[in-house]
Write an enzyme that holds these catalytic residues in place. Sequence first.
Site, PDB file in Angstrom:
ATOM      1  N   HIS A 123      10.467  17.923 -36.216  1.00 43.01           N
ATOM      2  CA  HIS A 123       9.296  18.707 -36.012  1.00 43.01           C
ATOM      3  C   HIS A 123       7.863  17.861 -36.295  1.00 43.01           C
ATOM      4  CE1 HIS A 123       7.264  22.414 -36.907  1.00 43.01           C
ATOM      5  NE2 HIS A 123       6.890  22.157 -38.276  1.00 43.01           N
ATOM      6  N   ASP A 176       6.460  23.915 -31.486  1.00 38.87           N
ATOM      7  CA  ASP A 176       7.335  23.961 -32.545  1.00 38.87           C
ATOM      8  C   ASP A 176       7.071  25.218 -33.627  1.00 38.87           C
ATOM      9  OD1 ASP A 176      10.015  23.266 -32.891  1.00 38.87           O
ATOM     10  OD2 ASP A 176       9.503  21.676 -34.295  1.00 38.87           O
ATOM     11  N   SER A 221       3.455  24.204 -35.397  1.00 35.33           N
ATOM     12  CA  SER A 221       4.012  24.816 -36.597  1.00 35.33           C
ATOM     13  C   SER A 221       3.334  26.165 -37.014  1.00 35.33           C
ATOM     14  CB  SER A 221       4.317  23.699 -37.653  1.00 35.33           C
ATOM     15  OG  SER A 221       5.077  24.214 -38.537  1.00 35.33           O
TER      16      SER A 221
END
Length: 388
Positions: free
Chosen positions: A311, A256, A233
Amino acid sequence: MGVGQSLGLPPGSGPHQVGCTDVMADHTRKGSFFRLYYPCKPEEGVEEQPLWIPKYEYVVGMADYMSLNKRWCVPLLNLAFGSFRVPVSWNAPVIPGRRFPLIIFSHGLGAFRTLYSAVCLAMASHGFLVAAVEHRDQSACATYHYQKGPPESPHDPLHEEWVHYRRLEQGEKEFKLRNCQVHQRVEECVRALDLLSDINSGKSIPDTLQCDFDLASLKDCVDLQQVGVMGHSFGGATSLVALVKDARFRCAVALDAWMFPIENELYPQVRRPVFFINTESFQTTDSVGKMSRLLAACSPSRIITVLGTVHKSHTDFAFLTGALLSRFVEIRGRLEAEKALEITTRAALAFLHRHLDLEADFDQWDALVEGKGDDDVIPNAPSCLSSL
């Protein structure tokens, strides 16, 4: 929650037993702080395993980041997660006489250094040193350093100083804050690499935490020609910027990646290979468009999507959260957490094999880098993405 559901982190999937220790060099906020995972010597007898959440203050930070009522939710979170341990050997001796490739790992927004233990120890079990940095840019839910005590307290010269998550102020532009943070995060990744380089060269490093681990044992154990950067992330964005800021990082694995914090002017400067391992539900067309720009500029870069994942599938919460809580918070996807970790680990190892010139047989999983070889993986991104 989590006590009677056979929840827990999986052991490493590779041939090596994994040890870990915490490293804090320079007690100030400008110092370096990370958890180090490494291949260790097997030990006889009962081995100490570290708690997944190292201090109670992190539980408070988690509740604060999630905007939960601290009075009620901190005890519940501590009950749910406070007793979990990481299946590694705490402060065990590193395997001597070998040099290992190095990964600097960057955590996501609201996380801290131990929340990616599953993927970090998995990589270490396959022969990597993995330094999971704890960022002090106020993007972690909580972290700490040490301050010198007052002169009247000579027997307590240092005390903990906690750094808490920083929320956006009213009217504040999020990009300005996050862009500033991503560059500080990169500085902290580079600082960790510098520290490990010093330790590798034999330089004596004072251990602020006074862990029962001999940092000098890491001398000549780090292969500084085989260094990659990895993150989830916000940490994925950090890994991309790190490629631009320091040429010692030869490639990046972005789990991600949250592309928002990166300024557009930086994309043409990313000329080293990047591997985007995306989940099915997080990315937008705008984000994937930015990833595609990087692929166009650097042909060895790749994008794959792991189907049935969300996620948080890249975090330890996927293993430690029961089905009941998962109904209310999107923590686990359709794909089993063990299978998602297996795909992520194997694909990352194959990509690193290509670009770090590793001698191991990780190329056996090359098909995954191309989004093939498993029904739960596709190349590029799903055809239907949100434009938001």
